[in-house]
Write a protein that holds these residues in place. Structure first.
Motif, PDB file in Angstrom:
ATOM      1  N   VAL A 199     -35.740   5.409  63.252  1.00 50.54           N
ATOM      2  CA  VAL A 199     -35.290   5.264  64.646  1.00 50.54           C
ATOM      3  C   VAL A 199     -36.449   5.602  65.592  1.00 50.54           C
ATOM      4  CG1 VAL A 199     -33.775   6.249  66.423  1.00 50.54           C
ATOM      5  CG2 VAL A 199     -32.835   5.625  64.214  1.00 50.54           C
TER       6      VAL A 199
ATOM      7  N   ARG B 212     -38.182   3.178  68.259  1.00 54.03           N
ATOM      8  CA  ARG B 212     -38.229   3.507  69.692  1.00 54.03           C
ATOM      9  C   ARG B 212     -39.660   3.478  70.216  1.00 54.03           C
ATOM     10  NH1 ARG B 212     -34.670   8.713  70.972  1.00 54.03           N
ATOM     11  NH2 ARG B 212     -35.349   8.233  73.085  1.00 54.03           N
TER      12      ARG B 212
ATOM     13  N   GLN C 125     -42.815  -2.654  75.582  1.00 50.64           N
ATOM     14  CA  GLN C 125     -42.535  -2.767  77.029  1.00 50.64           C
ATOM     15  C   GLN C 125     -43.815  -2.570  77.845  1.00 50.64           C
ATOM     16  OE1 GLN C 125     -39.184  -0.835  79.020  1.00 50.64           O
ATOM     17  NE2 GLN C 125     -38.409  -0.335  77.019  1.00 50.64           N
TER      18      GLN C 125
ATOM     19  N   VAL D 179     -43.707  -0.684  87.868  1.00 46.78           N
ATOM     20  CA  VAL D 179     -43.287   0.635  87.369  1.00 46.78           C
ATOM     21  C   VAL D 179     -42.191   0.447  86.325  1.00 46.78           C
ATOM     22  CG1 VAL D 179     -42.365   2.897  87.977  1.00 46.78           C
ATOM     23  CG2 VAL D 179     -43.880   1.717  89.549  1.00 46.78           C
ATOM     24  N   LEU D 180     -42.452   0.948  85.142  1.00 45.28           N
ATOM     25  CA  LEU D 180     -41.495   0.820  84.036  1.00 45.28           C
ATOM     26  C   LEU D 180     -40.711   2.104  83.864  1.00 45.28           C
ATOM     27  CD1 LEU D 180     -43.730  -0.767  81.256  1.00 45.28           C
ATOM     28  CD2 LEU D 180     -41.739  -1.821  82.265  1.00 45.28           C
ATOM     29  N   ASN D 181     -39.428   1.965  83.615  1.00 48.08           N
ATOM     30  CA  ASN D 181     -38.624   3.147  83.280  1.00 48.08           C
ATOM     31  C   ASN D 181     -38.434   3.156  81.773  1.00 48.08           C
ATOM     32  OD1 ASN D 181     -37.028   2.004  86.042  1.00 48.08           O
ATOM     33  ND2 ASN D 181     -37.907   4.039  86.047  1.00 48.08           N
ATOM     34  N   VAL D 182     -39.088   4.092  81.131  1.00 49.93           N
ATOM     35  CA  VAL D 182     -38.943   4.167  79.674  1.00 49.93           C
ATOM     36  C   VAL D 182     -38.504   5.571  79.270  1.00 49.93           C
ATOM     37  CG1 VAL D 182     -40.623   2.373  79.101  1.00 49.93           C
ATOM     38  CG2 VAL D 182     -41.401   4.698  79.368  1.00 49.93           C
ATOM     39  N   GLU D 183     -37.745   5.627  78.188  1.00 52.76           N
ATOM     40  CA  GLU D 183     -37.321   6.947  77.702  1.00 52.76           C
ATOM     41  C   GLU D 183     -38.150   7.312  76.478  1.00 52.76           C
ATOM     42  OE1 GLU D 183     -33.344   8.033  77.665  1.00 52.76           O
ATOM     43  OE2 GLU D 183     -33.710   9.768  76.388  1.00 52.76           O
TER      44      GLU D 183
ATOM     45  N   ILE E 285     -36.868  10.407  80.521  1.00 53.96           N
ATOM     46  CA  ILE E 285     -37.166   9.144  81.203  1.00 53.96           C
ATOM     47  C   ILE E 285     -38.442   9.282  82.025  1.00 53.96           C
ATOM     48  CG2 ILE E 285     -36.329   7.493  82.932  1.00 53.96           C
ATOM     49  CD1 ILE E 285     -33.507   8.129  81.896  1.00 53.96           C
TER      50      ILE E 285
ATOM     51  N   ASN F 248     -41.426   7.299  84.590  1.00 54.81           N
ATOM     52  CA  ASN F 248     -41.788   6.160  85.433  1.00 54.81           C
ATOM     53  C   ASN F 248     -43.249   5.850  85.156  1.00 54.81           C
ATOM     54  OD1 ASN F 248     -39.365   5.753  86.989  1.00 54.81           O
ATOM     55  ND2 ASN F 248     -39.816   7.711  87.958  1.00 54.81           N
TER      56      ASN F 248
END
Lengths: 178, 195
Positions: A42, A46, A53, A71-75, A151, A153
């Motif tokens: 996993v 991820r 992305q 601006v990317l929102n990634v976790e 998360i 930015n």
């Protein structure tokens, strides 16, 4: 006769208990192994997703040219130990890399980028235990804010004032207090 | 214990274990699907430059295929304000599902080896009576407020750029054009504020 019967029942109890314990412990062991392996899978998935992305957006923004920005929102998953950008010594290959803590110990993953990358806020890689891949070229390690769990930015910005000319600068611009 | 009672107890136990396993699964999966798709500013450049070419009023038709007519561009810049320019060219590119506002800066840029010259620039934005655009060339100069901005030296290389907010997205579209006998870049900088 009655005594023999009782002894037999006790023996059967012991046998059943040991058999069930064997099954239970074996099952627990296999389940634990499977859970750890799944966790690693996993995590790998991820990381691949986050990198994909970032790198897809980087390629797009690079070809638009400066001052394009997204601006990317990634976790970010919690197991990341360090994040770095690796440029080969010949300066013709660029990679986004992560060192993560897996069930089998620290492991490094790198993802190839089509466009040159730079990190906005770097630190000396020796302070984060120099990733092994860094011996193959020039490494720029990010500060912890980029890869800590949660998360993020991530700013992906085209620039032509990089050390190798045009490149994509990756920054983290989350507000410090939300 | 009655047989029926034993069976119902087994059912309850099985259900509780099932619920426990289910909650463990969702607990371990939490956060994986937390982030949605980021808003993306996708404006096809052919459509954008096509829109700039189609002007009903001949006096303002400054872009003819790959040629920029300086006299018509000057007339266009004199007669139009940011709101009208917005309505004229860019209103079709609105995307209120993803963005609260989108501003534009149209400019001609000459690229030299050591400098970037912004030859002409015009702003297009909506609902900003104070002309407080989100696009700026430097913090001091905003797009459209000066006709010509010149930046010399690679160290001082400046572009019109959007506000540095974490919610802003920007894309610059480029088309090489002929302007006063030289090939320059006609650029459209699009600045969008995400919802």
């Amino acid at each position: 006769m009655k005594k023999r019967c009782r002894a037999q029942i006790a023996m059967e109890y012991i046998l059943i208990a040991s058999l069930s314990l064997m099954i239970l412990l074996g099952g627990a062991y296999f389940f634990r192994n499977y859970a750890l392996e799944s966790n690693d899978m996993v995590l790998q998935k991820r990381l691949g997703d986050v990198s994909n992305q970032i790198l897809t957006k980087a390629r797009k923004i690079y070809y638009y040219g400066p001052p394009s920005k997204s601006v990317l929102n990634v976790e970010m998953p919690p197991q990341i130990d360090s994040m770095f950008v690796l440029t080969t010594a010949s300066q013709d290959e660029y990679h986004l890399g992560f060192r993560v803590l897996t069930s089998a110990g620290p492991k490094e993953f790198i993802f190839e980028s089509d466009v040159p990358l730079e990190i906005e806020e770097t630190i000396d890689c020796t302070t984060v235990g120099s990733p092994d891949y860094c011996s193959q070229g020039i490494c720029g390690c990010t500060i912890e804010r980029y890869y800590s769990a949660g998360i993020k930015n991530l700013k992906v910005e085209a620039s032509d004032s990089c050390s190798m000319g045009s490149c994509i600068i990756i920054g983290e611009i989350s507000p410090l207090i939300e | 214990m009655a047989k029926s009672q034993v069976i119902s107890m087994d059912f309850i136990m099985a259900f509780v274990i099932y619920l426990f396993a289910l909650s463990f699964f969702f607990f371990s999966m939490q956060g994986i699907l937390a982030t949605g798709a980021s808003a993306s500013l996708d404006v096809p450049s052919e459509l954008m430059f096509g829109k700039l070419e189609i002007v009903e009023n001949e006096d303002y038709d400054f872009l003819d295929s790959s040629k920029v007519d300086d006299a018509k561009l000057t007339k266009f810049m004199e007669d139009f304000n940011p709101r009208k320019t917005y309505d004229f060219f860019f209103v079709d590119f609105e995307d209120f599902r993803q963005f609260t506002r989108i501003d534009y800066c149209v400019y001609l840029e000459r690229i030299n080896e050591n400098s970037t010259d912004i030859l002409r620039n015009v702003a297009a934005s909506k609902d900003h009576p104070s002309q407080d655009y989100s696009i700026m060339v430097t913090p001091e100069f905003k797009c459209g407020q000066q006709e010509k901005m010149l930046y010399q030296g690679i160290a001082n290389k400046e572009y019109p750029r959007c506000s540095p907010s974490s919610k802003s997205e920007s894309v610059v579209l480029t088309k090489p054009v002929l302007y006063k006998g030289e090939i320059v870049n006609l650029k459209v900088l699009i600045c969008a504020e995400k919802r």
